[in-house]
Design an enzyme around this catalytic site. Structure first.
Site, PDB file in Angstrom:
ATOM      1  N   LYS A  53      -5.904  20.561  23.910  1.00  0.00           N
ATOM      2  CA  LYS A  53      -5.258  20.323  22.615  1.00  0.00           C
ATOM      3  C   LYS A  53      -5.156  18.826  22.321  1.00  0.00           C
ATOM      4  O   LYS A  53      -5.356  18.386  21.184  1.00  0.00           O
ATOM      5  CB  LYS A  53      -3.865  20.961  22.595  1.00  0.00           C
ATOM      6  N   GLN A  97       4.466  25.110  25.367  1.00  0.00           N
ATOM      7  CA  GLN A  97       3.429  25.866  26.053  1.00  0.00           C
ATOM      8  C   GLN A  97       4.051  26.994  26.880  1.00  0.00           C
ATOM      9  O   GLN A  97       4.957  26.783  27.676  1.00  0.00           O
ATOM     10  CB  GLN A  97       2.607  24.938  26.967  1.00  0.00           C
ATOM     11  N   ASP A 120       2.575  27.055  16.178  1.00  0.00           N
ATOM     12  CA  ASP A 120       2.064  28.203  16.946  1.00  0.00           C
ATOM     13  C   ASP A 120       2.269  29.508  16.171  1.00  0.00           C
ATOM     14  O   ASP A 120       1.631  30.519  16.459  1.00  0.00           O
ATOM     15  CB  ASP A 120       2.781  28.302  18.300  1.00  0.00           C
TER      16      ASP A 120
END
Length: 294
Positions: A53, A97, A120
């Site tokens: 990312k 994460q 997200d």
């Protein structure tokens, strides 16, 4: 033989489009979009994903920040950092994460994220807006699948779409999105899962099969009909005798399914790169405030 839905190729096109947009933004004297990530512990897959990312951010011209916490960090420490990022005007979007260590309540952590910065697309507010077909951040993997279907102009209207797996990250949102009044969408959707008996009875009648199980080579050629579109979301490390010690395998038995399908995604190089590209897309949307009007 099936034609390939090339996620690697399409993701590069999308990132090139984002980069061109960012160059115009910077040329106008404004700052670059900024994506931050919180990483707790040293899970190998999570480390790899976060590193990719950061690489993507650099590629498209974003600013990126990484906040690391040890696997023994307290939930309160992580919530404190989330609270900081929620109000930081220089951070447009951020991710936590997953998975998190056992001492942390994943639901509590997700709920703490400012929904305006939830790139997200996991926050319940964003999930609810998605279900109601309102503008919102779509979860990156389903967003990537929709974009892949759109770019290859795969017909979805009136088609029977069977989804295998009901996770909140892929299966469940995918079932909602494929049934929405839009393109891609307008499908008749069947959501199957681990308690669905005789899944092959559904997949044999499906025009589109999307599998997100994490069970290597689960979907065999005999389980699909001729001309089906097959989307493989699964990615599992399978141990082998190579120098690396493993290879990546999808949920689909590629060779047998490719003989019957009209279109198919490879693993790797299919859905994975699209997921990463759509996280960049969501960050750009957050930067432009095109989802939530302040």
């Amino acid at each position: 033989m099936a034609q390939i839905l090339d996620g690697l190729k399409v993701s590069k096109e999308i990132k090139a489009e984002i980069k061109a947009d960012v160059e115009k933004i910077i040329a106008s004297g404004k700052r670059a979009p900024h994506l931050a990530a919180i990483l707790v512990g040293n899970n190998g897959a999570s480390e790899t994903y976060v590193a990719s990312k950061i690489k993507d951010c650099k590629e498209v011209g974003f600013t990126s920040s990484l906040y690391r916490f040890s696997s023994t960090a307290s939930e309160a420490e992580v919530l404190e950092k989330i609270a900081e990022l929620n109000v930081d005007p220089e951070v447009d979007g951020f991710i936590v994460q997953l998975p998190l260590p056992k001492q942390m309540d994943q639901e509590k952590v997700i709920m703490a994220i400012n929904s305006h910065k939830d790139v997200d697309g996991f926050h319940p507010e964003n999930f609810g807006r998605m279900a109601l077909e309102m503008d919102t951040f779509l979860p990156a993997t389903p967003f990537g699948i929709l974009t892949l279907l759109e770019r290859y102009n795969i017909e979805t209207k009136g088609k029977h779409c069977v989804i295998i797996g009901r996770s909140r990250i892929v299966g469940r949102p995918m079932s909602i999105l494929m049934g929405r009044k839009d393109f891609p969408g307008n499908s008749t959707v069947t959501l199957t899962h681990s308690y669905t008996p005789h899944i092959e009875e559904f997949t044999k009648n499906a025009d589109i099969v999307i599998t997100a199980l994490g069970d290597p080579h689960f979907l065999k050629g005999e389980m699909i009909k001729d001309g089906a579109v097959v989307i493989d979301v699964g990615i599992t490390r399978v141990e082998d005798n190579t120098e690396k010690g493993y290879h990546l395998a999808g949920d689909v038995d590629f060779d047998s399914c490719a003989e019957k399908a009209s279109w198919i995604t490879p693993v790797p190089g299919g859905v994975g790169p699209m997921t990463r590209a759509m996280l960049m897309k969501n960050t750009l949307l957050a930067y432009k405030h095109t989802i939530y009007k302040d």
